[in-house]
Each structure stands twice: as C-alpha cells, then as structure tokens.
Scaffold this active site. Structure first.
Site, PDB file in Angstrom:
ATOM      1  N   GLU A  26       0.796  -1.233   0.000  1.00  8.75           N
ATOM      2  CA  GLU A  26       0.000   0.000   0.000  1.00  8.75           C
ATOM      3  C   GLU A  26       0.830   1.286   0.000  1.00  8.75           C
ATOM      4  O   GLU A  26       0.759   2.084   0.953  1.00  8.75           O
ATOM      5  CB  GLU A  26      -0.963   0.043   1.193  1.00  8.75           C
ATOM      6  CG  GLU A  26      -2.074  -0.968   1.132  1.00  8.75           C
ATOM      7  CD  GLU A  26      -3.205  -0.664   2.125  1.00  8.75           C
ATOM      8  OE1 GLU A  26      -3.195   0.401   2.754  1.00  8.75           O
ATOM      9  OE2 GLU A  26      -4.093  -1.517   2.246  1.00  8.75           O
TER      10      GLU A  26
ATOM     11  N   GLU B 226      -5.438  -8.433   1.388  1.00  9.31           N
ATOM     12  CA  GLU B 226      -6.025  -8.034   2.676  1.00  9.31           C
ATOM     13  C   GLU B 226      -7.496  -7.692   2.508  1.00  9.31           C
ATOM     14  O   GLU B 226      -7.885  -7.074   1.516  1.00  9.31           O
ATOM     15  CB  GLU B 226      -5.361  -6.758   3.226  1.00  9.31           C
ATOM     16  CG  GLU B 226      -4.087  -6.965   3.973  1.00  9.31           C
ATOM     17  CD  GLU B 226      -3.497  -5.644   4.453  1.00  9.31           C
ATOM     18  OE1 GLU B 226      -4.246  -4.784   4.944  1.00  9.31           O
ATOM     19  OE2 GLU B 226      -2.269  -5.492   4.323  1.00  9.31           O
TER      20      GLU B 226
HETATM   21  C1  BGC Z   1      -2.806  -2.097   6.090  1.00  7.66           C
HETATM   22  C2  BGC Z   1      -2.774  -2.776   7.438  1.00  7.66           C
HETATM   23  C3  BGC Z   1      -3.860  -2.172   8.326  1.00  7.66           C
HETATM   24  C4  BGC Z   1      -5.199  -2.419   7.678  1.00  7.66           C
HETATM   25  C5  BGC Z   1      -6.394  -1.920   8.480  1.00  7.66           C
HETATM   26  C6  BGC Z   1      -4.194  -1.876   5.551  1.00  7.66           C
HETATM   27  O1  BGC Z   1      -4.218  -0.647   4.940  1.00  7.66           O
HETATM   28  O2  BGC Z   1      -2.004  -2.763   5.163  1.00  7.66           O
HETATM   29  O3  BGC Z   1      -1.502  -2.629   7.984  1.00  7.66           O
HETATM   30  O4  BGC Z   1      -3.818  -2.648   9.620  1.00  7.66           O
HETATM   31  O5  BGC Z   1      -5.233  -1.774   6.441  1.00  7.66           O
HETATM   32  O6  BGC Z   1      -6.336  -0.539   8.630  1.00  7.66           O
END
Ligand code: BGC
Length: 509
Positions: free
Chosen positions: A172, A378
């Site tokens: 990101e 994610e």
């Molecule tokens: C990030 C994580 C973060 C998650 C929730 C993502 O943007 O890669 O490190 O904890 O979002 O905010």
C-alpha cells in the site's frame, strides 16, 4: 456445519488460497531486542498525540516471543498461506550496511515452522516500518531509500528465496504517501500535501528495484506488489461531484496502479506536475517500475464516497483517525469524503459494502486488460468485540458475527464476480487473505480497532479465537472435505491444482 461456511466452500475454486495476514510492526513488539534497530514508526508512535490514547507498540502481541504459539493457531485454523512482513530494522538495523544475524534467524525459524505445518509463506518486504536512519535522511522523499529497499530485497532473497512461496515488495504505497507524507497522521508524520508526490515515485522505484533483486537472485516463489483499491463513488449526479470522485480515483488508485501495470503515470498527474522539477521520472525508472509481475496484490476494505468542495465539516464517524480530518471540512478543500446513506459501518466508521468488491475488481479488469493473476492480499473489519463467559463449556466465547458475515460476503463476492458470467470474469483470482490473524497495533488507531480472528488480551497476552475463527476453520475444512466444485473426487475437476497451496495437507475440524 455453519451454512454460510458450507455454501461458500462450494463456491471456491479448488486451488483458491485462503490465508491470514499480519505485519511485523503491528504484532512483534520486542522493539529493542536482539539487535533490532529503531524504525521511523518507533519514533512517531512515541510522540504524544500520534496514537490514540498514546498507546505504545512496544509489546503489542509479543509475537516475537510467541511465534510458535501463533503458528500453532494458524495450523488449528487450517489456512493455506500466511502473509507476514519482514522487519527491515530487525534484519538490517541501519537500513543499509551490516545485517543482524538474530533478526535473519527469527524469520528463518518462522518460515521453517510454517512449512513444517503445511502453510505456505507470503513475505512482504516493506510494510511501512522504515529503518530510522533512512527516515532521518528523508525517508521516501529521498530517492536513495528506493535503492536501500532493493538492497534489502537482495538480503531477504539470499536468506529465504528458496522457501518463500510469494513475495510482496511494497504494501500500500498509497497509504504511506497519503497518511505518512501528505497528511502526517502516520510515520514519518510529514504534512506535505501535494508536495508529497516524490514519495510515490520513490516507493514505486523501490518496488521495481526489489523485483529486480528478487529475480536476479532467482527466488523460487512468485513476486508481486500490493496496492489498496477503493472505488470512488460520486456523492451525487452533480458533475462537480463526479469530477471530485475522478480526482480521488486518480490520486488514490490510478497513481499507484498505472505505473506498475501500464508503465506510466496518469495524464492528470503528469499535467499537474509538468513544471515541477521534483517529479520527472525517467523512462529507465518507468521500465523498472513496470516489469512484469507474477501476481498483483489488491487490498480491498471499502468504497469511498466523494463530494465536491469542503463539505459541511463533519467527518464520517471514526473516519478521522483513518483518513485524516484534513480531507473534510477544511475551508477551500476541493473535495470531501461523504458518508454512504443507510449503510452499516465498522468500528472505524468504514462503510460495509461487499458489492463494491465486485466494482473494484471490474474496474481493475477494465483498466488493465493484461492484469496478472490477482490475490486479495487483505480484507477485514474492525468491530468492538464482546467477551462472553460460557459457564457450560467453562470457556470464553466471542460472538463476532458481524466480522464473520463481512468476510463471508466479501470472499463470496470476490469469487462470484471473477467466475464465468461475473462482472470481473477476466480476472484470474487466486486467493484471499483475511486481515488479520489476531488483534494488533492498528497504527494510529492503536489497540482500539480490532481486526483479528483471534482476540488478544494485551495485558495477559492470552489469545482467544473468535466465532469468525471457527467459521473460517469450518470453511477450510469443508473445502478440503470436497465441498468445493467437483464434489468428492480426489482427482479431476475437484482436486486442487498441483503445487497450489490448497493441495497441502490440512487438519480437519
Ligand atoms: C494495512 C494494514 C492495516 C489495515 C487496516 C491496511 O491498509 O495494510 O496494515 O492494519 O489496512 O487498517
């Protein structure tokens, strides 16, 4: 058997990878141990006012000391793959120069333990925790940091290149630039607004140099990058709102995806920076940045609703922490983030919109016809969990049905929209990683935003799986029992592809 787990298992392609994700700074703690050097995040987090209630990342989940226990939890869960990040400061404390054998050894043990448990390792090289000496020399505003990341990639490749199944170079970059360099709500805390643009290019160059180093070392695994993607939705049919959403789309999505996938910055960015000597990427840089990828990592959490002008000054509840107050209500601001009407939100105030997972994938498919295979690297949600004492079983139950539903809806939508007839059917979707294995240090949100499948009591370090953990466990077990397409056949259409994560042996139940 939970109906939603069973139904979803039937939708999943046999070789679909299901995993969980974490990052080093968010879970490890042990910031001063075994030769780890300080990172920019250590310093930022220690500044009063940076983190909610001034909470400290010093111990966090204490994963550095409890790693075997956490891998045992993953084994109990039955996941195919684990995405973690390497702490650059633990492995190369100065960000350049000598390596720290104890740091190298930690991930060596982690990777071996994962493999011994049938879990395939996905390693992220850079998940935001820049070594302090590099931050002090300008961080990502300094081109040199890109070369240092390339050098770190070579160190990691030499150490783990024979065993890591997938490498993510940078996680990101959009969040690093927006929160760290434009708004100053993440490390290194710079509020440069539009002047933060060089940090975009240098991170992408760091990605390109890392890719080059990983390939030069002939790593056995696949290589890719992870970008976050948020579909931008105009607040109304007013043309100004549409223009504002387009601006945000360029600034948050295209700015990071176009250079990697088509080898150039969006025209709007190039026009806006025509006269800026600080930002004039060479064709050599663009070639490095756009080298072919084995996969593209996409993080999807939510869509963003955008309106023109400064708005009425109300930041959607919970959004300030995540997005920065500065985007809303600032007199003269060109646009603002608006709330979605009648929409359920997470504890962060993020709109819950699984249908926009399909929009995100469809937009990606349309924009980038040559997109390599995609992993959702994610996705997840923060909710305030409630611990319930169950006297009958003498145990603690955490009924996080909302998180479980969030995951079921998002995984289901991702799979359906990339299946034949779906809105993004041309995308070869290979997997989904849940953010996160366990509650952890959620950057400026501290420990108040809990994304975990496993609850962590930060006073006692006791880990308690939540209902969502058991739901995912059932989903994985159902798939391996043959509930996936192709039914019970051990070979043929229903069998996992050779070499895929899903082919590995799994604990059942
Ligand atoms: C990030 C994580 C973060 C998650 C929730 C993502 O943007 O890669 O490190 O904890 O979002 O905010």
């Amino acid at each position: 058997m939970n109906a939603s787990a069973k139904n979803l298992a039937a939708l999943l392609p046999p070789s679909f990878t299901l995993g969980v994700a974490t990052s080093a700074f968010q879970i490890e703690g042990a910031l001063d141990e075994d030769g780890r050097g300080p990172s920019g995040w250590d310093v930022f987090a220690a500044k009063p006012g940076s983190i909610v209630e001034d909470q400290s990342p010093a111990v966090s989940c204490d994963h550095y000391h409890r790693m075997p226990q956490d891998v045992a939890l993953m084994k109990e869960l039955g996941i195919d793959s684990y995405r973690f990040s390497l702490s650059w400061s633990r492995i190369q404390p100065g960000g350049s120069g000598p390596v720290n054998p104890a740091g190298l050894d930690f991930y060596d043990r982690l990777i071996d333990l994962l493999l011994a448990n049938g879990i395939s390792p996905m390693a992220t090289l850079y998940h935001w925790d820049t070594p302090l000496p590099l931050d002090e020399a300008g961080g990502w505003m300094n081109r040199d940091t890109a070369y240092r990341l390339g050098e770190f990639a070579a160190i990691a490749a030499a150490a783990y290149g024979d065993r890591v199944a997938r490498w993510v170079t940078v996680n990101e970059p959009a969040t690093v630039t927006t929160n760290g360099y434009a708004l100053g709500i993440h490390a290194p805390g710079e509020a440069l607004m539009l002047k933060a643009l060089p940090s975009v290019h240098h991170q992408l160059l760091g990605h390109g140099l890392s890719l080059q180093a990983l390939r030069a070392a002939k790593v056995a695994g696949e290589v890719g990058i992870t970008n976050v993607y948020s579909p931008m939705v105009p607040a109304s049919s007013n043309p100004l709102d549409k223009v504002s959403a387009g601006l945000m789309d360029t600034a948050q999505n295209r700015l990071y995806a176009d250079p990697v996938l088509v080898g150039k910055y969006p025209d709007m960015i190039r026009a806006a920076t025509l006269f800026s000597s600080a930002f004039s990427p060479s064709s050599e840089d663009m070639e490095l940045i756009s080298q072919p990828l084995d996969f593209y990592g996409l993080n999807y959490y939510m869509p963003t609703r955008v309106g023109s002008g400064p708005g009425d000054g109300t930041v959607p509840e919970g959004m300030a922490e995540a997005m920065g107050d500065d985007l809303s209500g600032t007199p003269g601001a060109p646009f603002h983030i608006a709330t979605f009407p009648d929409t359920e939100t997470t504890a962060y105030g993020w709109p819950i919109k699984p249908e926009y997972m399909s929009v995100a994938l469809a937009e990606m498919a349309e924009r980038y016809p040559d997109l390599p295979p995609v992993y959702i690297t994610e996705g997840g949600a923060s909710f305030e969990d409630v611990l319930v004492r169950d006297d009958a079983s003498n145990s603690t139950i955490i009924p996080d049905e909302r998180r479980l539903r969030f995951l079921a809806d998002h995984i289901g939508t991702a799979v359906q929209s990339t299946s034949p007839g779906g809105a993004a059917e041309s995308i070869d979707l290979r997997g989904y990683y849940v953010w996160s294995l366990m509650d952890n240090f959620e950057w400026s949100g501290g420990y108040n935003q809990q994304f975990g499948l496993v609850h962590v009591d930060f006073d006692t370090q006791v880990r308690t799986p939540k209902a969502s953990f058991y739901w995912l466990q059932e989903l994985l077990a159902a798939r391996h029992q043959g509930a996936g397409p192709g039914g019970h056949s051990a070979a043929g259409a229903g069998a996992p592809a050779p070499g895929s994560d899903a082919e590995r042996p799994h604990p059942v139940g």
